[in-house]
Design a protein around this motif. Structure first.
Motif, short mmCIF file in Angstrom:
data_model
loop_
_atom_site.label_atom_id
_atom_site.label_comp_id
_atom_site.label_asym_id
_atom_site.label_seq_id
_atom_site.Cartn_x
_atom_site.Cartn_y
_atom_site.Cartn_z
N GLY A 1 62.26 36.36 -19.54
CA GLY A 1 61.46 36.18 -20.74
C GLY A 1 60.01 35.89 -20.45
O GLY A 1 59.65 35.43 -19.36
N LEU A 2 59.18 36.19 -21.44
CA LEU A 2 57.78 35.82 -21.36
C LEU A 2 57.67 34.30 -21.28
O LEU A 2 58.43 33.59 -21.96
CB LEU A 2 57.04 36.30 -22.60
CG LEU A 2 57.00 37.81 -22.85
CD1 LEU A 2 56.46 38.09 -24.23
CD2 LEU A 2 56.17 38.50 -21.80
N VAL B 1 59.69 41.82 -17.50
CA VAL B 1 60.93 41.54 -18.22
C VAL B 1 61.72 42.83 -18.39
O VAL B 1 62.94 42.87 -18.17
CB VAL B 1 60.64 40.90 -19.59
CG1 VAL B 1 61.91 40.80 -20.43
CG2 VAL B 1 60.03 39.52 -19.41
N ILE B 2 61.04 43.90 -18.78
CA ILE B 2 61.69 45.19 -18.93
C ILE B 2 62.33 45.62 -17.62
O ILE B 2 63.49 46.05 -17.57
CB ILE B 2 60.69 46.26 -19.40
CG1 ILE B 2 60.06 45.88 -20.75
CG2 ILE B 2 61.36 47.63 -19.49
CD1 ILE B 2 61.03 45.72 -21.87
N LEU C 1 69.83 39.65 -20.41
CA LEU C 1 69.06 39.62 -21.64
C LEU C 1 67.60 39.32 -21.31
O LEU C 1 67.32 38.66 -20.31
CB LEU C 1 69.59 38.53 -22.59
CG LEU C 1 71.05 38.64 -23.03
CD1 LEU C 1 71.46 37.37 -23.77
CD2 LEU C 1 71.27 39.86 -23.90
N GLY C 2 66.69 39.80 -22.14
CA GLY C 2 65.28 39.54 -21.91
C GLY C 2 64.52 39.35 -23.21
O GLY C 2 64.70 40.12 -24.16
N PHE C 3 63.70 38.31 -23.25
CA PHE C 3 62.82 38.07 -24.40
C PHE C 3 61.46 38.68 -24.08
O PHE C 3 60.83 38.35 -23.07
CB PHE C 3 62.63 36.57 -24.64
CG PHE C 3 63.86 35.89 -25.18
CD1 PHE C 3 64.09 35.84 -26.54
CD2 PHE C 3 64.76 35.29 -24.33
CE1 PHE C 3 65.22 35.21 -27.06
CE2 PHE C 3 65.89 34.65 -24.83
CZ PHE C 3 66.11 34.61 -26.19
N LEU D 1 64.51 40.80 -28.39
CA LEU D 1 65.44 40.66 -27.27
C LEU D 1 65.79 42.04 -26.76
O LEU D 1 66.11 42.94 -27.55
CB LEU D 1 66.70 39.94 -27.75
CG LEU D 1 67.64 39.39 -26.68
CD1 LEU D 1 67.01 38.18 -25.99
CD2 LEU D 1 68.96 38.99 -27.32
N VAL D 2 65.74 42.23 -25.45
CA VAL D 2 66.11 43.52 -24.86
C VAL D 2 67.38 43.35 -24.04
O VAL D 2 67.64 42.30 -23.45
CB VAL D 2 64.98 44.10 -23.99
CG1 VAL D 2 63.83 44.56 -24.84
CG2 VAL D 2 64.52 43.11 -22.93
N ARG D 3 68.15 44.43 -23.99
CA ARG D 3 69.38 44.49 -23.20
C ARG D 3 69.63 45.93 -22.83
O ARG D 3 69.02 46.85 -23.42
CB ARG D 3 70.57 43.95 -24.01
CG ARG D 3 70.70 44.61 -25.37
CD ARG D 3 71.90 44.15 -26.13
NE ARG D 3 73.12 44.72 -25.58
CZ ARG D 3 74.29 44.68 -26.22
NH1 ARG D 3 74.40 44.06 -27.37
NH2 ARG D 3 75.35 45.25 -25.67
#
Length: 301
Positions: free
Chosen positions: A102-103, A137-138, A148-150, A275-277
Motif C-alpha cells: 500500500g501507499l 504497489v502494482i 492485496l494492494g492499496f 484496492l488491487v488484486r
C-alpha cells in the motif's frame, strides 16, 4: 509386498480393533458389519504377509507385528487429523499469513483501524505490510508478493489486476501557523501555486494530481522544493520553507500539531483510493476475511 497400498481405513480398523478387543464392537464403531471388518483385516494381513491379531472365539489381541503396526497406525492417523485440522483452520481463516502492499499515506491512515479489528477476530493470522509508491504497489501485487494492494488512481487495462474503488481523498492546503496560510479561510488554487511550494516528486499519485490541477490553470507547477517522502514534505512545511497541498489521508504522516490545514476552493480533483488484486485469481481465506473487515469500515464512494 505392497505396504504402500495400506489405507487410512486399514489403520483405523487396526486401532479400533485394538481398543475394543472385539470384532463386533469394532465393527459397530466403524459402522461396518463384523464379517466386512474381518475380511478387511484378513486382507490387510495377506497384503503385509504377517498376522496382526491372534483370534479365538472370545478374544482378539495384537501379535508382536500387530503392536508395531498399531504404533505406526497411531502416527499416521494423528498426522491425518492434524492435517485436517490445519486445513480447516486455513479455510476458516484461523491461521495463515496475509501480505498487503500500500501507499504509505493509505497504510498509515486506513490500516491501523482495519488491522486492529482484523487481528482481534483472527489473532493467529500474521500480516505483512509492504509500504510502496503507487507503481511499486502494482508490481508487488502483479508478481504475487502481496495478495492485496492499496493504491491511488485506476489500473491500466494492460495490467493483470482488478481495481476496486474504496474512497475519494480530498486535497487540502498545508502550511505553518505563521506562514502564508495563517488566515483561517478557503484558498483558491491559483493563490496557492503562487506561494513557495513544496511538491511531491514526479511519479507519485499526489504529484500527478497537482500537475493536472495546474494544467487547468494553464501554468506548470514550479515548486521551490521537491521531495519523495511525505514526512520530509511535512517537516519542510513545519519549518516555514513553504506550503503544500496533500490528500487528507496523508495527514497522519505529518506533524499536524505544528501545521495548519486550509480548504482549497477549486482544486477540482480528488485522489481515488482503491484496492488491487490479481484478476481471475481466488483469494485466500485470510484475504477474504480481511476484505470482510474492510467493507465494514470503508464505504465505497
Amino acid at each position: 509386498m505392497k505396504r504402500n497400498n495400506v489405507s487410512l481405513a486399514d489403520y483405523m480398523a487396526v486401532l479400533t480393533l485394538r481398543e475394543t478387543g472385539s470384532f463386533r464392537a469394532a465393527a459397530e464403531e466403524l459402522r461396518l458389519s463384523p464379517s466386512a471388518l474381518s475380511r478387511q483385516v484378513s486382507g490387510l494381513e495377506t497384503q503385509l504377509e504377517t498376522r496382526l491379531f491372534d483370534r479365538d472365539t472370545r478374544n482378539v489381541s495384537l501379535t508382536a507385528s500387530g503392536k508395531v503396526f498399531a504404533r505406526i497406525a497411531e502416527r499416521m492417523v494423528n498426522a491425518v487429523r492434524d492435517a485436517d485440522a490445519e486445513f480447516d483452520a486455513h479455510l476458516s481463516a484461523r491461521h495463515g499469513q496475509l501480505t498487503i502492499a500500500g501507499l504509505p499515506s493509505v497504510t498509515a491512515a486506513l490500516l491501523p483501524e482495519i488491522l486492529s479489528r482484523f487481528t482481534s477476530r483472527h489473532p493467529d493470522i500474521d500480516v505483512k505490510v509492504i509500504d510502496a509508491l503507487s507503481e511499486s504497489v502494482i508490481d508487488v501485487v502483479e508478481s504475487g508478493r502481496a495478495e492485496l494492494g492499496f493504491t491511488a488512481g485506476t489500473v491500466s487495462t494492460r495490467s493483470r489486476l482488478a481495481f476496486q474503488p474504496l474512497m475519494n481523498d480530498a486535497f487540502v492546503a498545508i502550511g505553518a501557523p505563521d506562514g502564508p496560510l495563517q488566515e483561517e479561510r478557503q484558498y483558491d488554487w491559483s493563490e496557492l501555486v503562487e506561494m513557495p511550494f513544496i511538491a511531491m516528486a514526479k511519479g507519485t499519485s499526489v504529484r500527478e494530481l497537482l500537475d493536472s490541477a495546474c494544467l487547468r490553470l494553464d501554468r506548470p507547477l514550479s515548486p521551490r522544493f521537491e521531495v519523495a517522502h511525505l514526512a520530509t514534505a511535512g517537516a519542510f512545511v513545519a519549518e516555514g520553507l513553504g506550503i503544500t497541498a496533500l490528500p487528507e489521508l496523508t495527514l497522519p504522516v505529518l506533524p499536524t500539531e505544528r501545521l495548519v490545514q486550509r480548504t482549497i476552493r477549486d482544486f477540482g480533483a480528488r485522489r481515488r483510493i482503491g484496492l488491487v488484486r490479481q484478476a481471475g485469481r481466488s483469494l485466500s481465506p485470510a484475504a477474504n476475511a480481511f476484505l470482510e473487515v474492510l467493507s465494514q469500515i470503508v464505504r465505497k464512494p
